[in-house]
Design an enzyme around this catalytic site. Sequence first.
Site, PDB file in Angstrom:
ATOM      1  N   ARG A   1       0.849  -1.185   0.000  1.00  0.00           N
ATOM      2  CA  ARG A   1       0.000   0.000   0.000  1.00  0.00           C
ATOM      3  C   ARG A   1       0.890   1.243   0.000  1.00  0.00           C
ATOM      4  NH1 ARG A   1      -3.377  -2.500  -1.950  1.00  0.00           N
ATOM      5  NH2 ARG A   1      -5.461  -3.004  -1.199  1.00  0.00           N
TER       6      ARG A   1
ATOM      7  N   HIS B   1      -1.370   0.316  -9.911  1.00  0.00           N
ATOM      8  CA  HIS B   1      -2.043  -0.692  -9.076  1.00  0.00           C
ATOM      9  C   HIS B   1      -2.464  -1.902  -9.912  1.00  0.00           C
ATOM     10  CE1 HIS B   1      -4.195  -1.168  -5.001  1.00  0.00           C
ATOM     11  NE2 HIS B   1      -4.001  -2.353  -5.540  1.00  0.00           N
TER      12      HIS B   1
HETATM   13  P1  NAP Z   1      -1.748 -11.326   4.445  1.00  0.00           P
HETATM   14  O1  NAP Z   1      -1.778 -12.750   4.043  1.00  0.00           O
HETATM   15  O2  NAP Z   1      -2.693 -10.838   5.465  1.00  0.00           O
HETATM   16  O3  NAP Z   1      -0.246 -11.036   4.920  1.00  0.00           O
HETATM   17  C1  NAP Z   1       0.119  -9.834   5.525  1.00  0.00           C
HETATM   18  C2  NAP Z   1       1.561  -9.953   5.962  1.00  0.00           C
HETATM   19  O4  NAP Z   1       1.972  -8.698   6.507  1.00  0.00           O
HETATM   20  C3  NAP Z   1       1.753 -11.003   7.056  1.00  0.00           C
HETATM   21  O5  NAP Z   1       2.956 -11.696   6.837  1.00  0.00           O
HETATM   22  C4  NAP Z   1       1.831 -10.165   8.315  1.00  0.00           C
HETATM   23  O6  NAP Z   1       2.601 -10.719   9.343  1.00  0.00           O
HETATM   24  C5  NAP Z   1       2.541  -8.934   7.787  1.00  0.00           C
HETATM   25  N1  NAP Z   1       2.316  -7.786   8.667  1.00  0.00           N
HETATM   26  C6  NAP Z   1       1.160  -7.135   8.918  1.00  0.00           C
HETATM   27  N2  NAP Z   1       1.368  -6.145   9.816  1.00  0.00           N
HETATM   28  C7  NAP Z   1       2.674  -6.185  10.120  1.00  0.00           C
HETATM   29  C8  NAP Z   1       3.499  -5.430  10.976  1.00  0.00           C
HETATM   30  N3  NAP Z   1       3.006  -4.431  11.719  1.00  0.00           N
HETATM   31  N4  NAP Z   1       4.797  -5.748  11.055  1.00  0.00           N
HETATM   32  C9  NAP Z   1       5.308  -6.769  10.330  1.00  0.00           C
HETATM   33  N5  NAP Z   1       4.583  -7.532   9.483  1.00  0.00           N
HETATM   34  C10 NAP Z   1       3.281  -7.238   9.386  1.00  0.00           C
HETATM   35  O7  NAP Z   1      -1.943 -10.379   3.175  1.00  0.00           O
HETATM   36  P2  NAP Z   1      -1.616 -10.695   1.642  1.00  0.00           P
HETATM   37  O8  NAP Z   1      -2.757 -11.414   1.023  1.00  0.00           O
HETATM   38  O9  NAP Z   1      -0.256 -11.263   1.535  1.00  0.00           O
HETATM   39  O10 NAP Z   1      -1.665  -9.205   1.062  1.00  0.00           O
HETATM   40  C11 NAP Z   1      -0.773  -8.225   1.573  1.00  0.00           C
HETATM   41  C12 NAP Z   1      -1.174  -6.865   1.043  1.00  0.00           C
HETATM   42  O11 NAP Z   1      -0.844  -6.757  -0.339  1.00  0.00           O
HETATM   43  C13 NAP Z   1      -2.673  -6.560   1.066  1.00  0.00           C
HETATM   44  O12 NAP Z   1      -3.095  -6.165   2.354  1.00  0.00           O
HETATM   45  C14 NAP Z   1      -2.768  -5.427   0.082  1.00  0.00           C
HETATM   46  O13 NAP Z   1      -2.551  -4.196   0.753  1.00  0.00           O
HETATM   47  C15 NAP Z   1      -1.608  -5.684  -0.875  1.00  0.00           C
HETATM   48  N6  NAP Z   1      -2.055  -6.063  -2.215  1.00  0.00           N
HETATM   49  C16 NAP Z   1      -1.654  -5.312  -3.268  1.00  0.00           C
HETATM   50  C17 NAP Z   1      -2.044  -5.657  -4.545  1.00  0.00           C
HETATM   51  C18 NAP Z   1      -1.583  -4.869  -5.722  1.00  0.00           C
HETATM   52  O14 NAP Z   1      -2.052  -5.098  -6.849  1.00  0.00           O
HETATM   53  N7  NAP Z   1      -0.645  -3.968  -5.550  1.00  0.00           N
HETATM   54  C19 NAP Z   1      -2.857  -6.777  -4.760  1.00  0.00           C
HETATM   55  C20 NAP Z   1      -3.248  -7.519  -3.641  1.00  0.00           C
HETATM   56  C21 NAP Z   1      -2.844  -7.150  -2.382  1.00  0.00           C
HETATM   57  P3  NAP Z   1       2.201 -12.108  10.030  1.00  0.00           P
HETATM   58  O15 NAP Z   1       2.454 -13.145   8.976  1.00  0.00           O
HETATM   59  O16 NAP Z   1       3.144 -12.220  11.152  1.00  0.00           O
HETATM   60  O17 NAP Z   1       0.761 -11.995  10.413  1.00  0.00           O
END
Ligand code: NAP
Length: 311
Positions: free
Chosen positions: A226, A274
């Site tokens: 993000r 994006h």
């Molecule tokens: P996810 O499975 O919920 O994984 C989030 C990761 O971030 C987890 O490893 C979590 O740690 C870590 N995290 C969260 N807060 C943290 C903190 N304060 N300190 C350290 N690590 C932290 O989410 P995902 O499906 O991988 O997606 C991640 C993000 O990608 C989405 O939320 C979205 O914003 C972004 N995204 C972007 C696109 C794009 O096209 N650019 C597309 C899809 C998603 P833990 O494993 O320890 O819980």
Amino acid sequence: MIRLLFNVAPDLYAQYRAPILDALRRRDLPAEAGLPGDIAPEAVDYIIHATGGPVTDFGVFTRARAVLSLWAGVEKIVGNRTLTQPLCRMVESGLRQGMVEWVVAHTLRAHLGTDRYVREKPVTWTQHVPPLATDRSVTVLGLGELGSAAATTLAGLGFRVTGWARHAREIAGVRCLAGADRLPEALATAEILVAILPETPDTINLLDAKRLALLPPGSCILNAGRGSLIDDTALIAALDRGQVANATLDVFRTEPLPADHPFWSHPGVTISPHVAAATRVGTAAEAIADNIARSQSGAPLLHVVDRTQSY
Ligand code: NAP
């Protein structure tokens, strides 16, 4: 008969309605679907949600068993106080594969210095031999559904991969660090830094001036999480002094990125609008139908957002 309310913009309703109903039908779960106004709120069983949908008060859906997001990022809905139903993020194979491809493409581009040859016209015969991946350190911030897949693939290409998340975990070929106090260590070796974190109160401005200064000089940043993860002004300053050689940004605080934003004209910034990882209709419809089938059979929903952590 299951009743699905689509709290999405009309174009998304047109794209997703039939694939989700078909996927449910294949699971022997007949369903009907409508937009707000088509179904009485108290008759709705599940809400398919995407930013842009008109409903902001979820309190009226007294029977709804879950709100199922079409997107992986839920920062715009997670703080909605009327939302008492479980909120599920989108996790599906097409989204994951798309993110892996974007990260691999831009990591290799940064690693090989490809821009030098693409942008220089006419090409001069000057050879810059890059190190091999085995001599390149990459750090992935966020080891969730998307980050862990990207980290695993980069490790498979031979990169020295460090991953960082909140909780300790083990991923083959990846040095995993956990918690805020290990972040400096994760940044210190990040010749290429890949951010795939969600937006939460803890991650906003995570990469501020102080943290950017911990990166090795001349590092490259890829942000597919993000826009709010990075302090824009601090990034421009880090680019201007060469601390960061270049940044490839897919996400921004305001989208579309305003025309007067300095990122547009900065030579060290590559912008993609994006597009790193889009939810793919076919695989997403299957994922939603699977989750509804679980719920209907009494099994726990998958990918439920922990609202105390905002992701
Ligand atoms: P996810 O499975 O919920 O994984 C989030 C990761 O971030 C987890 O490893 C979590 O740690 C870590 N995290 C969260 N807060 C943290 C903190 N304060 N300190 C350290 N690590 C932290 O989410 P995902 O499906 O991988 O997606 C991640 C993000 O990608 C989405 O939320 C979205 O914003 C972004 N995204 C972007 C696109 C794009 O096209 N650019 C597309 C899809 C998603 P833990 O494993 O320890 O819980």
